[in-house]
Design a protein around this motif. Sequence first.
Motif, PDB file in Angstrom:
ATOM      1  N   LEU A 165      45.352  34.931  56.331  1.00  0.00           N
ATOM      2  CA  LEU A 165      44.003  34.923  56.903  1.00  0.00           C
ATOM      3  C   LEU A 165      43.234  36.210  56.597  1.00  0.00           C
ATOM      4  CD1 LEU A 165      44.476  33.084  60.303  1.00  0.00           C
ATOM      5  CD2 LEU A 165      43.301  32.271  58.259  1.00  0.00           C
ATOM      6  N   SER A 166      43.955  37.217  56.091  1.00  0.00           N
ATOM      7  CA  SER A 166      43.259  38.457  55.714  1.00  0.00           C
ATOM      8  C   SER A 166      42.315  38.198  54.530  1.00  0.00           C
ATOM      9  CB  SER A 166      44.239  39.581  55.397  1.00  0.00           C
ATOM     10  OG  SER A 166      44.924  39.291  54.216  1.00  0.00           O
ATOM     11  N   TRP A 167      42.453  37.022  53.905  1.00  0.00           N
ATOM     12  CA  TRP A 167      41.527  36.646  52.829  1.00  0.00           C
ATOM     13  C   TRP A 167      40.092  36.655  53.376  1.00  0.00           C
ATOM     14  CZ3 TRP A 167      38.333  32.287  51.572  1.00  0.00           C
ATOM     15  CH2 TRP A 167      37.891  32.284  50.247  1.00  0.00           C
ATOM     16  N   ILE A 168      39.960  36.224  54.624  1.00  0.00           N
ATOM     17  CA  ILE A 168      38.619  36.199  55.241  1.00  0.00           C
ATOM     18  C   ILE A 168      38.203  37.626  55.628  1.00  0.00           C
ATOM     19  CG2 ILE A 168      37.280  35.333  57.214  1.00  0.00           C
ATOM     20  CD1 ILE A 168      39.218  32.874  57.145  1.00  0.00           C
ATOM     21  N   ILE A 169      39.159  38.363  56.202  1.00  0.00           N
ATOM     22  CA  ILE A 169      38.848  39.735  56.642  1.00  0.00           C
ATOM     23  C   ILE A 169      38.488  40.621  55.444  1.00  0.00           C
ATOM     24  CG2 ILE A 169      39.829  41.791  57.821  1.00  0.00           C
ATOM     25  CD1 ILE A 169      41.702  39.572  59.232  1.00  0.00           C
ATOM     26  N   ASP A 170      39.232  40.415  54.337  1.00  0.00           N
ATOM     27  CA  ASP A 170      39.011  41.241  53.134  1.00  0.00           C
ATOM     28  C   ASP A 170      37.829  40.774  52.283  1.00  0.00           C
ATOM     29  OD1 ASP A 170      41.207  42.694  53.829  1.00  0.00           O
ATOM     30  OD2 ASP A 170      42.587  41.650  52.484  1.00  0.00           O
ATOM     31  N   ALA A 171      37.143  39.736  52.732  1.00  0.00           N
ATOM     32  CA  ALA A 171      36.055  39.142  51.934  1.00  0.00           C
ATOM     33  C   ALA A 171      35.043  40.167  51.409  1.00  0.00           C
ATOM     34  CB  ALA A 171      35.351  38.053  52.729  1.00  0.00           C
ATOM     35  N   PRO A 172      34.660  41.188  52.203  1.00  0.00           N
ATOM     36  CA  PRO A 172      33.687  42.158  51.671  1.00  0.00           C
ATOM     37  C   PRO A 172      34.163  42.909  50.423  1.00  0.00           C
ATOM     38  CG  PRO A 172      33.787  42.299  54.049  1.00  0.00           C
ATOM     39  CD  PRO A 172      34.917  41.410  53.629  1.00  0.00           C
ATOM     40  N   ASN A 173      35.505  42.915  50.180  1.00  0.00           N
ATOM     41  CA  ASN A 173      36.007  43.520  48.929  1.00  0.00           C
ATOM     42  C   ASN A 173      35.446  42.814  47.700  1.00  0.00           C
ATOM     43  OD1 ASN A 173      37.560  45.325  50.290  1.00  0.00           O
ATOM     44  ND2 ASN A 173      39.482  44.192  50.063  1.00  0.00           N
ATOM     45  N   LEU A 210      29.811  40.539  57.556  1.00  0.00           N
ATOM     46  CA  LEU A 210      30.020  39.410  58.464  1.00  0.00           C
ATOM     47  C   LEU A 210      29.577  38.093  57.822  1.00  0.00           C
ATOM     48  CD1 LEU A 210      31.057  38.733  61.277  1.00  0.00           C
ATOM     49  CD2 LEU A 210      28.701  38.888  62.097  1.00  0.00           C
ATOM     50  N   LEU A 211      28.434  38.134  57.156  1.00  0.00           N
ATOM     51  CA  LEU A 211      27.913  36.938  56.490  1.00  0.00           C
ATOM     52  C   LEU A 211      28.912  36.428  55.447  1.00  0.00           C
ATOM     53  CD1 LEU A 211      25.429  35.017  55.910  1.00  0.00           C
ATOM     54  CD2 LEU A 211      24.825  36.646  54.128  1.00  0.00           C
ATOM     55  N   ILE A 212      29.457  37.362  54.673  1.00  0.00           N
ATOM     56  CA  ILE A 212      30.416  36.988  53.619  1.00  0.00           C
ATOM     57  C   ILE A 212      31.710  36.459  54.240  1.00  0.00           C
ATOM     58  CG2 ILE A 212      31.738  37.878  51.611  1.00  0.00           C
ATOM     59  CD1 ILE A 212      28.673  37.642  51.168  1.00  0.00           C
ATOM     60  N   GLN A 213      32.120  37.070  55.366  1.00  0.00           N
ATOM     61  CA  GLN A 213      33.344  36.600  56.030  1.00  0.00           C
ATOM     62  C   GLN A 213      33.156  35.173  56.561  1.00  0.00           C
ATOM     63  OE1 GLN A 213      33.739  39.935  58.647  1.00  0.00           O
ATOM     64  NE2 GLN A 213      35.462  40.797  57.496  1.00  0.00           N
TER      65      GLN A 213
ATOM     66  N   ILE B  48      41.733  39.449  47.106  1.00  0.00           N
ATOM     67  CA  ILE B  48      40.608  40.300  46.692  1.00  0.00           C
ATOM     68  C   ILE B  48      40.928  41.754  47.051  1.00  0.00           C
ATOM     69  CG2 ILE B  48      38.094  40.539  46.737  1.00  0.00           C
ATOM     70  CD1 ILE B  48      38.074  37.734  48.069  1.00  0.00           C
ATOM     71  N   PRO B  49      41.470  42.502  46.099  1.00  0.00           N
ATOM     72  CA  PRO B  49      41.838  43.893  46.394  1.00  0.00           C
ATOM     73  C   PRO B  49      40.600  44.792  46.518  1.00  0.00           C
ATOM     74  CG  PRO B  49      42.251  43.396  44.088  1.00  0.00           C
ATOM     75  CD  PRO B  49      41.762  42.134  44.712  1.00  0.00           C
ATOM     76  N   PRO B  50      40.726  45.934  47.202  1.00  0.00           N
ATOM     77  CA  PRO B  50      39.574  46.831  47.373  1.00  0.00           C
ATOM     78  C   PRO B  50      39.185  47.559  46.084  1.00  0.00           C
ATOM     79  CG  PRO B  50      41.519  47.757  48.403  1.00  0.00           C
ATOM     80  CD  PRO B  50      41.900  46.393  47.937  1.00  0.00           C
TER      81      PRO B  50
END
Lengths: 293, 153
Positions: A165-173, A210-213, B48-50
């Motif tokens: 689920l970190s795929w959603i959290i990391d979305a801003p990357n 937030l929008l991207i997440q 998606i890595p940083p």
Amino acid sequence: MFKPDIQKFSEKEWKTMRILFGIFWVHGIVNIITNFSSIPVPRGWALIIDLSFLDTIPGKSIFILVALLSVIFYVKNAKMIYVTGLMFLIGICVHTYQDSQATDIYNEIINLVVLGQFLAFSYCRYFKRSAGEDVVINLVIHNSKQAIIACYLIAAISKLSDAGLSWIIDAPNLSVAIYKMYMHNYVGLLSPELLSTALAYSTFIASHPLLIQVLFAIVLLAELLGIVALVNRQLSVVVGIVLIALHFGIAYFTGIHFDHFVVLLLIFLVNIGYVVNLVLIFSKKVLSSDKSS
Amino acid sequence: MGISSTLFFSIAKLWNLVPAKLTIVVVIISFSVGKIQPFSTFPVYSHIPPVSEYYYMTDEKDLIIPIALKFDYDGGSLHKMIEYRYVQYSKTYGDPEILNKVGLETLDYLFETFAITSETVSYKQIKIWNAKVKMMNDQIVVVHKEIAKMQVL
């Protein structure tokens, strides 16, 4: 309870799907064959089978000719086991050739649709000999839809297994991934617009996490739940439209395009040919009622 | 009826109850075989890595060569070519020695494919660079590093 049924389709709908898919398929095949002339990074089947004949003019000509003939038979709905089998083999060779150009187009979805159709025709021919033409058509379309839905389901499972689920959290990357994508084009063309677009997209994503997440969460949910498209025709259209809307949303916010996915969704899930036909009939009726009144 | 045939019919009955059979079979095979046509795990931005990276080519003065205009090639293909060649040597990404080796192989391929010689181009030397991208305080930060170079003969 989730209970997918094989939906009923008319010969007219199937014909529209055949024409649209046939044109889409052969256009892609001819495009790949004419665009490339070497195998820089052999991948998949190219590691086992020598595909260098696709580098040669005679090899290219034969493949284009056979692909065109296959599509003519496909549109005419003739010898479908052999035609879809041949289309599948051509697709495997040509799309492997494309993969070996160091690209990731995710064209597997096209071959899976053809494979699904081939399996449906073969099943009806060898295991359901008494099946009427309508039964065959329904199973062929059902299998095409299953192939498309499978790809979305696999993409969702990949995200969950790779990142959870970190795929959603990391979305801003995604901002750096998008920057990289534009830089790939920039270093080829040195166009200042590409550099400014890269900066604009990546800054937008970074400043609207937030929008991207939320967008990513919707994408994941839609990919996982896409399988409900198999329940009935209405849900199939709804899922098709939702997935296309997501593709457009992603393209708008990030610049990432998956056009062949959109085309296949339009043909088989939304059943665009049938929808256009309905609109035409409806508008004709409205026009004729206007004249009579 | 033997145990094996009973078992076979029970499995067949159970399989008939499974919805969306083709979808399930495709999912299972795809994760078993990975990327080989017509199967794939569709890892589209699945992680998606940083930090991200791209590659580009420069001349001897470190000026970027617009490879799409000069050689009808693009940065995406350059990146994938280096990446795919790299994984043939190591699964751990980033070793400078392997990157140099892969960079030279790629230059070899490009020189041969696009017939790059002193007669066809004005460059004396062609270099491949790696650019690492990360975000710091909503600003893009890029770190550049040369990985390979080759004389134009």
